[in-house]
Design an enzyme around this catalytic site. Sequence first.
Site, PDB file in Angstrom:
ATOM      1  N   GLU A 153      31.343  18.400   2.403  1.00  0.00           N
ATOM      2  CA  GLU A 153      32.413  19.401   2.447  1.00  0.00           C
ATOM      3  C   GLU A 153      33.317  19.225   1.230  1.00  0.00           C
ATOM      4  O   GLU A 153      33.900  18.167   1.014  1.00  0.00           O
ATOM      5  CB  GLU A 153      33.240  19.259   3.723  1.00  0.00           C
ATOM      6  CG  GLU A 153      34.303  20.327   3.853  1.00  0.00           C
ATOM      7  CD  GLU A 153      35.094  20.236   5.151  1.00  0.00           C
ATOM      8  OE1 GLU A 153      35.445  21.293   5.713  1.00  0.00           O
ATOM      9  OE2 GLU A 153      35.374  19.100   5.588  1.00  0.00           O
TER      10      GLU A 153
ATOM     11  N   GLU B  40      38.502  18.955  15.892  1.00  0.00           N
ATOM     12  CA  GLU B  40      37.895  20.021  15.081  1.00  0.00           C
ATOM     13  C   GLU B  40      37.836  19.446  13.676  1.00  0.00           C
ATOM     14  O   GLU B  40      38.852  19.330  12.992  1.00  0.00           O
ATOM     15  CB  GLU B  40      38.723  21.308  15.147  1.00  0.00           C
ATOM     16  CG  GLU B  40      37.966  22.543  14.669  1.00  0.00           C
ATOM     17  CD  GLU B  40      38.147  22.815  13.183  1.00  0.00           C
ATOM     18  OE1 GLU B  40      37.281  22.339  12.392  1.00  0.00           O
ATOM     19  OE2 GLU B  40      39.109  23.476  12.813  1.00  0.00           O
TER      20      GLU B  40
ATOM     21  N   LYS C 199      52.302  16.188  14.624  1.00  0.00           N
ATOM     22  CA  LYS C 199      52.328  15.530  13.314  1.00  0.00           C
ATOM     23  C   LYS C 199      51.736  16.473  12.298  1.00  0.00           C
ATOM     24  O   LYS C 199      50.526  16.617  12.177  1.00  0.00           O
ATOM     25  CB  LYS C 199      51.539  14.214  13.341  1.00  0.00           C
ATOM     26  CG  LYS C 199      52.040  13.250  12.264  1.00  0.00           C
ATOM     27  CD  LYS C 199      51.145  12.828  11.201  1.00  0.00           C
ATOM     28  CE  LYS C 199      50.053  13.386  10.520  1.00  0.00           C
ATOM     29  NZ  LYS C 199      50.349  13.612   9.069  1.00  0.00           N
TER      30      LYS C 199
ATOM     31  N   CYS D  19      38.009  25.482   6.800  1.00  0.00           N
ATOM     32  CA  CYS D  19      36.985  24.658   7.452  1.00  0.00           C
ATOM     33  C   CYS D  19      35.725  25.455   7.760  1.00  0.00           C
ATOM     34  O   CYS D  19      34.624  24.896   7.772  1.00  0.00           O
ATOM     35  CB  CYS D  19      37.539  24.027   8.724  1.00  0.00           C
ATOM     36  SG  CYS D  19      38.172  25.207   9.926  1.00  0.00           S
TER      37      CYS D  19
END
Length: 499
Positions: free
Chosen positions: A399, A265, A189, A300
């Site tokens: 973040e 992750e 996906k 990331c």
Amino acid sequence: MKNYNEWSQMAAALSLKTQAYIDGGYCAAADGATLDTINPATEQVIASVASCSDADVELAVVAARRSFASGSWSHRAPADRKRVLLRFADLIEQHSEELALLDTLDMGKPIADSLGFDLPSTVETFRWSAESIDKLYGEIAPTGDKALALIQREPIGVVAAIVPWNYPLMMASWKLAPALAAGNSVILKPSEKSPLSALRLAELATVAGVPDGVFNVLPGYGHTVGKALALHPDVDVIAFTGSTAVAGQLMQYAGQSNMKRVWLEAGGKSPSIIFADCKDLEAAAATSASAIFSNQGEVCIATSRLYVEESIREPFMKLLLQEAAKFVPGDPLDPATNMGPLVDRQQLDRVRAYVASGVEEGASLLMGGETASTPGNGYYLPPTIFDQTHETMKIVREEIFGPVLAVDSFSSWQEAIDKANNSDFGLGASVWTSSLNKAHRSSRALEAGMVWVNGWAGGDSSTPFGGVKQSGNGRDKSLHALEKFSELKMTWIALDGLD
């Protein structure tokens, strides 16, 4: 490399794959729904792509389960699977310009980065995973002489890989290559913001010889396709890269369904520590800028928290500002561009809101902050640096996933480690020092899955990638990735009962 005009001409001539890929062929979404994928550099629609739903998930899972049970891939000899995946890697390499261009158009990544970094890494991942298949051995346990205990790894079944938009093809390869190498059937996906390269990749897999149903691609939204995959009782593994919030939801869905394995992750807020004994401040400054401003900060492992020892603060900050100024937002189809637009309007607004919060909470804005374009001309934001930050600020704790750097200082080793570890995340960390003792002490003390000494983002297919705390579990790359997609089986044979 092609010049700007050549890339533009190639983009105009592209034949895009826009349908889902299920059981070896393209098909529209069951209900006919579509979603628009937008070029973030122009804000224009690139294509309308199938927007899948529960019905499409069911079709893909049935195809994946059937292909797995048939043994067409799962029971194939490891050497045969290796040959197919090596052909797949060759095809990716042969079509690298096309695939790089798709990712650049879809999410704004500079074409020099797509072609020069993402595609070589993708090819390497498939080749490395392929070559590992027939070099993994089982074990014999140290039992007494009346029994023989065999320990072996088997493919798990159906793997659903949910991947992000910041490195569309590369991140997909980190899930696909080891999952396929281990003998599983896979449903990919891609993010609804960057589905085009994944849809083209599926066709190349079939050409390479991957059997029908073994590799399927379902474009669509996370709250529909992602949720349905996570809840489906015939999906055995979810492999995910994305936000911490979504990672938590996937763990809940796994518990509500069949207790499928969930490998995550998730988010990051990685620190970089510049000690006064750093031998090369110029390299540290250049790398610190690249570590937050490359790929528009949509990384990331971006070291978005920078801690500088007080005694070198002034000279280092001067160098850092000089290096940051070298990142200039521009057209991602221009090979000279080193910083493209953010992926969409929502992400631009999100990052701008964080910039505003930094100002409101009292941080000193040294650089950037303002948008670099007008509406209709792309989602651009220049390099942004805050100084005089502290650990309670949102720009330090959360973040941002954009080109925003928070700088602070420290006066002792312990203070640096304490500040670096004061985070919910634990993906990566960077340390700059000429002291071998300090390098080892710091890498052991830092709460991170990866630590880079005198550098950033170092690693290759032989080294694991992943974090601790709310940055997730499991690992991508290396033999540890193969472990995620295989099941341990022990067979105990009582020798006394045998002729």
